[in-house]
Motif scaffolding. Structure first.
Motif: not given
Length: 74
Positions: A53-57, A61-74
């Protein structure tokens, strides 16, 4: 109806590389949500196990942060 795979931890027994992936659908993308060879050393026999459960969570969170960073960089 297809269901997404549960969070999975992939690890390389040769070099120690590991990654937990959290697929959002039943579609697996090589190099993003699934790996058939180790991206670090090229070893083809990766170990796969269901993530706890912890490593999945943390992976989600890491995947969502990576998506957020990509959107912010545009």
């Amino acid at each position: 109806m297809p269901l997404p795979m549960p969070p999975t931890t992939l690890s390389c027994p040769k070099c120690g590389w590991h990654k937990t992936v959290v697929p959002k659908s039943d579609v697996l993308i090589e190099g993003h949500t699934w790996f058939t060879v180790c991206p670090q050393c090229g070893h083809a026999e990766l170990e796969r196990k269901e993530a706890n459960g912890l490593s999945g969570l943390v992976a989600e969170v890491q995947q969502r942060f990576e998506i957020w960073q990509k959107k912010r960089a545009k």
